[in-house]
Write an enzyme that holds these catalytic residues in place. Structure first.
Site, PDB file in Angstrom:
ATOM      1  N   SER A 147       1.103  -1.340  -0.511  1.00 10.25           N
ATOM      2  CA  SER A 147       0.154   0.024   0.185  1.00 10.25           C
ATOM      3  C   SER A 147       0.370   1.451  -0.254  1.00 10.25           C
ATOM      4  O   SER A 147       1.990   1.181   0.578  1.00 10.25           O
ATOM      5  CB  SER A 147      -0.444  -0.219   1.131  1.00 10.25           C
ATOM      6  N   TYR A 160      -2.417  -0.304  10.457  1.00  5.67           N
ATOM      7  CA  TYR A 160      -2.182  -0.873   8.908  1.00  5.67           C
ATOM      8  C   TYR A 160      -1.059  -1.065   8.329  1.00  5.67           C
ATOM      9  O   TYR A 160       0.101  -1.071   7.355  1.00  5.67           O
ATOM     10  CB  TYR A 160      -3.801  -0.227   8.551  1.00  5.67           C
TER      11      TYR A 160
HETATM   12  N1  LIG Z   1      -8.984  -1.251  -2.103  1.00 10.20           N
HETATM   13  C1  LIG Z   1      -7.561   0.474  -1.768  1.00 10.20           C
HETATM   14  O1  LIG Z   1      -7.718   1.476  -1.886  1.00 10.20           O
HETATM   15  C2  LIG Z   1      -6.213  -0.625  -1.356  1.00 10.20           C
HETATM   16  C3  LIG Z   1      -5.520   0.753  -1.069  1.00 10.20           C
HETATM   17  C4  LIG Z   1      -4.500   0.154  -1.074  1.00 10.20           C
HETATM   18  C5  LIG Z   1      -4.220  -0.834  -0.529  1.00 10.20           C
HETATM   19  N2  LIG Z   1      -4.656  -2.326  -0.472  1.00 10.20           N
HETATM   20  C6  LIG Z   1      -4.644  -3.443  -0.200  1.00 10.20           C
HETATM   21  O2  LIG Z   1      -4.708  -4.075  -1.603  1.00 10.20           O
HETATM   22  C7  LIG Z   1      -5.396  -5.329  -0.959  1.00 10.20           C
HETATM   23  C8  LIG Z   1      -6.424  -5.983  -1.280  1.00 10.20           C
HETATM   24  O3  LIG Z   1      -7.899  -5.044  -0.461  1.00 10.20           O
HETATM   25  P1  LIG Z   1      -9.727  -4.856  -1.211  1.00 10.20           P
HETATM   26  O4  LIG Z   1      -9.771  -3.430  -1.069  1.00 10.20           O
HETATM   27  O5  LIG Z   1      -9.285  -5.765  -2.494  1.00 10.20           O
HETATM   28  O6  LIG Z   1      -9.316  -6.186  -0.044  1.00 10.20           O
HETATM   29  P2  LIG Z   1     -11.235  -6.102   0.360  1.00 10.20           P
HETATM   30  O7  LIG Z   1     -12.231  -6.288  -0.573  1.00 10.20           O
HETATM   31  O8  LIG Z   1     -11.626  -6.387   1.798  1.00 10.20           O
HETATM   32  O9  LIG Z   1     -11.317  -7.829   0.211  1.00 10.20           O
HETATM   33  C9  LIG Z   1     -10.232  -8.570   0.553  1.00 10.20           C
HETATM   34  C10 LIG Z   1     -10.366 -10.387   0.021  1.00 10.20           C
HETATM   35  O10 LIG Z   1      -9.270 -11.022   0.841  1.00 10.20           O
HETATM   36  C11 LIG Z   1     -10.414 -11.676   1.674  1.00 10.20           C
HETATM   37  N3  LIG Z   1      -9.593 -11.985   3.280  1.00 10.20           N
HETATM   38  C12 LIG Z   1      -9.971 -12.007   4.532  1.00 10.20           C
HETATM   39  N4  LIG Z   1      -9.291 -12.104   5.020  1.00 10.20           N
HETATM   40  C13 LIG Z   1      -8.999 -13.545   4.246  1.00 10.20           C
HETATM   41  C14 LIG Z   1      -7.837 -14.257   5.465  1.00 10.20           C
HETATM   42  N5  LIG Z   1      -7.677 -14.759   6.518  1.00 10.20           N
HETATM   43  N6  LIG Z   1      -7.713 -15.634   4.560  1.00 10.20           N
HETATM   44  C15 LIG Z   1      -8.362 -15.725   3.073  1.00 10.20           C
HETATM   45  N7  LIG Z   1      -8.834 -14.723   2.512  1.00 10.20           N
HETATM   46  C16 LIG Z   1      -9.363 -13.667   3.599  1.00 10.20           C
HETATM   47  C17 LIG Z   1     -11.892 -11.788   1.724  1.00 10.20           C
HETATM   48  O11 LIG Z   1     -12.476 -12.904   1.486  1.00 10.20           O
HETATM   49  P3  LIG Z   1     -13.387 -13.699   2.553  1.00 10.20           P
HETATM   50  O12 LIG Z   1     -13.701 -12.544   3.317  1.00 10.20           O
HETATM   51  O13 LIG Z   1     -14.361 -13.911   1.689  1.00 10.20           O
HETATM   52  O14 LIG Z   1     -12.706 -14.742   2.606  1.00 10.20           O
HETATM   53  C18 LIG Z   1     -11.526 -11.078   0.213  1.00 10.20           C
HETATM   54  O15 LIG Z   1     -12.037 -11.383  -0.828  1.00 10.20           O
HETATM   55  C19 LIG Z   1      -5.010  -5.229  -0.252  1.00 10.20           C
HETATM   56  O16 LIG Z   1      -3.529  -6.023   1.054  1.00 10.20           O
HETATM   57  C20 LIG Z   1      -5.576  -3.879   0.755  1.00 10.20           C
HETATM   58  O17 LIG Z   1      -4.750  -3.640   2.040  1.00 10.20           O
HETATM   59  C21 LIG Z   1      -6.823  -2.078  -0.701  1.00 10.20           C
END
Ligand SMILES: NC(=O)c1ccc[n+]([C@@H]2O[C@H](COP(=O)([O-])OP(=O)(O)OC[C@H]3O[C@@H](n4cnc5c(N)ncnc54)[C@H](OP(=O)(O)O)[C@@H]3O)[C@@H](O)[C@H]2O)c1
Length: 256
Positions: A147, A160
């Site tokens: 991130s 985080y």
């Molecule tokens: N979106 C942003 O703006 C942003 C910005 C910077 C960095 N990021 C990083 O990008 C990544 C993805 O972000 P996102 O926004 O797409 O996240 P998200 O929508 O919250 O999706 C997270 C996914 O991970 C799964 N998950 C959560 N805990 C888990 C576990 N313990 N074991 C296996 N699966 C698990 C969830 O599915 P289930 O709950 O069904 O298991 C879900 O499919 C993350 O690392 C986040 O920190 C995102």
């Protein structure tokens, strides 16, 4: 590399890719893009129903995919699952992430530890489990989704920020140690992406005004816009890129 077919070097054909947290958001877009680039993709998450629906979408489009249901923070289950893959994983995308947007008084040590477990230690655990198979073949690619909170901090996001900073350092440490076996490790640092998880912020006039003033492209990133970086870093086109973080943030962290 004379007479190189450069377009073939962007292909993932013949590779097996494990994408953690692939049921929605950025992980789903990365999994879909890797499948379209020719990989057999293992979609990880904790909800088998969600994963199966996404696998069906890919398979019905003629792509190759399967569900990989396990909690990445459950070390024993994760190790057993990867051992059962028998060293066949060529690409790992450590995408699972968890957020706790709270200041220090609202972040007790137990919560801080949980955040490190899910965002950092779990990524290490999955990488540690797939590494021997990659090393045995003398090739492999690990992509950690970090991130912009890795190198930069905002108040009220202590756990985080610490975890993602650690994940950046882990990326370099894995690159240096596993590089000797032909295994590369790089990171992607997303900025603000309009995922389902961020929906409340996407609808917030204050957040939109902030992004318009701070992001040179003046908008949110859309989830499909993360995928090219992941496919590239996992592909032979990135064969000499190791230990780097590719920031995908519309130029936000390039400006001040
Ligand atoms: N979106 C942003 O703006 C942003 C910005 C910077 C960095 N990021 C990083 O990008 C990544 C993805 O972000 P996102 O926004 O797409 O996240 P998200 O929508 O919250 O999706 C997270 C996914 O991970 C799964 N998950 C959560 N805990 C888990 C576990 N313990 N074991 C296996 N699966 C698990 C969830 O599915 P289930 O709950 O069904 O298991 C879900 O499919 C993350 O690392 C986040 O920190 C995102």
């Amino acid at each position: 590399m004379t007479d190189t077919d450069h377009s073939a070097r962007f292909s993932l054909a013949g590779r097996t890719a494990l994408v953690t947290g692939a049921g929605r958001g950025l992980g789903w877009e990365i999994a879909r893009a890797m499948a379209q680039a020719g990989a057999h993709v293992l979609l990880n998450g904790r909800d088998l129903g969600v994963l199966s629906a996404k696998v069906d979408l890919l398979v019905s489009a003629g792509l190759s995919a399967a569900a990989a249901q396990f909690d990445v923070a459950d070390r024993d289950v994760c190790d057993d699952w990867i051992v059962a893959c028998d060293g066949t994983i060529d690409i790992l995308v450590n995408n699972v992430g968890m957020r706790h947007r709270k200041p220090i008084p609202d972040t007790p040590p137990e919560k801080f530890t949980e955040m490190l477990d899910v965002n950092l230690t779990a990524a290490y655990g999955v990488a540690r489990a797939v590494a021997p198979g990659m090393a045995a073949r003398g090739a492999g690619a690990i992509v950690n989704v970090t991130s912009i909170a890795g190198p930069f901090a905002r108040a009220g996001d202590i756990a985080y920020t610490a975890a993602k900073g650690g994940l950046e350092a882990l990326t370099r440490a894995l690159a240096v140690e596993l590089g000797r076996d032909g295994v590369r490790c790089n990171g992607i640092a997303p900025g603000y992406f309009a995922t389902e998880t961020n929906q409340a912020m996407v609808e917030s006039p204050a957040v939109n005004a902030f992004l318009q003033s701070r992001v040179p492209l003046r908008r949110w990133g859309q989830p499909p816009e993360i995928a090219g970086a992941a496919v590239f870093l996992a592909s032979p086109a990135a064969s000499y890129i190791n230990g780097q973080i590719l920031t995908v943030d519309g130029g936000m962290t390039a400006s001040f």
